[in-house]
Design a protein around this motif. Structure first.
Motif, PDB file in Angstrom:
ATOM      1  N   ALA A 145       0.833  -1.204   0.000  1.00 57.14           N
ATOM      2  CA  ALA A 145       0.000   0.000   0.000  1.00 57.14           C
ATOM      3  C   ALA A 145       0.870   1.258   0.000  1.00 57.14           C
ATOM      4  N   PRO A 146       0.350   2.357  -0.527  1.00 53.80           N
ATOM      5  CA  PRO A 146       1.084   3.617  -0.435  1.00 53.80           C
ATOM      6  C   PRO A 146       1.384   3.956   1.027  1.00 53.80           C
ATOM      7  N   ALA A 147       2.583   4.417   1.292  1.00 56.18           N
ATOM      8  CA  ALA A 147       3.080   4.789   2.626  1.00 56.18           C
ATOM      9  C   ALA A 147       3.272   3.587   3.544  1.00 56.18           C
ATOM     10  N   ALA A 148       3.231   2.369   3.000  1.00 59.56           N
ATOM     11  CA  ALA A 148       3.455   1.172   3.813  1.00 59.56           C
ATOM     12  C   ALA A 148       4.852   1.176   4.403  1.00 59.56           C
ATOM     13  N   VAL A 149       4.972   0.565   5.564  1.00 64.96           N
ATOM     14  CA  VAL A 149       6.272   0.344   6.191  1.00 64.96           C
ATOM     15  C   VAL A 149       6.748  -1.039   5.752  1.00 64.96           C
ATOM     16  N   VAL A 150       8.005  -1.122   5.354  1.00 70.30           N
ATOM     17  CA  VAL A 150       8.595  -2.368   4.881  1.00 70.30           C
ATOM     18  C   VAL A 150       9.811  -2.679   5.742  1.00 70.30           C
ATOM     19  N   VAL A 151       9.867  -3.887   6.281  1.00 70.05           N
ATOM     20  CA  VAL A 151      10.969  -4.322   7.137  1.00 70.05           C
ATOM     21  C   VAL A 151      11.674  -5.477   6.426  1.00 70.05           C
ATOM     22  N   VAL A 152      12.966  -5.298   6.153  1.00 69.94           N
ATOM     23  CA  VAL A 152      13.739  -6.304   5.427  1.00 69.94           C
ATOM     24  C   VAL A 152      14.913  -6.749   6.287  1.00 69.94           C
ATOM     25  N   GLU A 153      14.975  -8.055   6.578  1.00 70.21           N
ATOM     26  CA  GLU A 153      16.110  -8.614   7.317  1.00 70.21           C
ATOM     27  C   GLU A 153      17.129  -9.168   6.333  1.00 70.21           C
ATOM     28  N   MET A 154      18.400  -8.838   6.573  1.00 70.55           N
ATOM     29  CA  MET A 154      19.517  -9.274   5.732  1.00 70.55           C
ATOM     30  C   MET A 154      20.695  -9.618   6.641  1.00 70.55           C
ATOM     31  N   PRO A 155      21.719 -10.232   6.081  1.00 65.66           N
ATOM     32  CA  PRO A 155      22.909 -10.458   6.898  1.00 65.66           C
ATOM     33  C   PRO A 155      23.644  -9.145   7.151  1.00 65.66           C
ATOM     34  N   THR A 156      24.276  -9.051   8.287  1.00 59.14           N
ATOM     35  CA  THR A 156      25.057  -7.865   8.612  1.00 59.14           C
ATOM     36  C   THR A 156      26.101  -7.642   7.536  1.00 59.14           C
ATOM     37  N   GLY A 157      26.254  -6.392   7.137  1.00 58.46           N
ATOM     38  CA  GLY A 157      27.254  -6.035   6.139  1.00 58.46           C
ATOM     39  C   GLY A 157      26.729  -5.927   4.731  1.00 58.46           C
TER      40      GLY A 157
END
Length: 186
Positions: A145-157
């Motif tokens: 949705a417009p203005a949605a918050v997105v949380v993305v987990e990745m490896p450090t670095g």
């Protein structure tokens, strides 16, 4: 692995054996949801009543944590039969079936969305580098949705490559996990 807070606080979740699926740690989940509550809750985002997408869902720990903390509905997307088995078991154990949809599919080639989500949680396999292609595909199919918050987990670095239409609002490190917080501006 347990639900950290909310209605199902302390409830145990099924976790995979081996290293093929790497669930988000309890500590990282707690930090993510605390950040969501304190950084955006006073702004134009609230978890309470939100529609949520958990892409690369694995065990469903992120999305189930969102439900426990007041989200209205979570759609889980995952392609792995083993992950889907664990996800179904966890949804059933919590009695959450009425509040979830489970899509067997690839987050990089998702089907069209039935409804856009205000919160997107994404934890792709660390070695995959699928963060950016998945965000682009999910946005194109109407999942975000417009203005949605997105949380993305990745490896450090790993450097978060921010796709068009998104802005990087924050990035934090929790042990071996790095979490990028984005907003969808398209």
């Amino acid at each position: 692995m347990r639900i950290v807070a909310g209605t199902w606080r302390g409830r145990k979740l099924e976790a995979p054996e081996g290293r093929d699926v790497r669930p988000t740690s309890d500590r990282t989940r707690e930090a993510v949801f605390n950040t969501l509550a304190h950084r955006w809750d006073a702004d134009d985002f609230t978890l309470h009543g939100a529609r949520v997408l958990d892409a690369f869902a694995g065990t469903g720990a992120l999305g189930l944590e969102a439900l426990s903390r007041g989200a209205a509905h979570v759609t889980f997307i995952d392609a792995s039969p083993d992950s889907l088995r664990l996800l179904h078991a966890n949804v059933e154990a919590l009695g959450a079936a009425r509040k979830v949809s489970i899509v067997r599919g690839d987050a990089v080639r998702p089907p069209p969305a039935p409804e856009a989500c205000r919160l997107v949680l994404m934890d792709p396999p660390y070695a995959s580098g699928l963060e950016t292609p998945a965000l682009t595909a999910l946005a194109a199919q109407g999942w975000i949705a417009p203005a949605a918050v997105v949380v993305v987990e990745m490896p450090t670095g790993r450097e978060m490559v921010v796709p068009d239409g998104f802005t990087l609002d924050d990035q934090r490190t929790y042990g071996r996990a790095q979490v990028a917080y984005l907003r969808y501006r398209s």
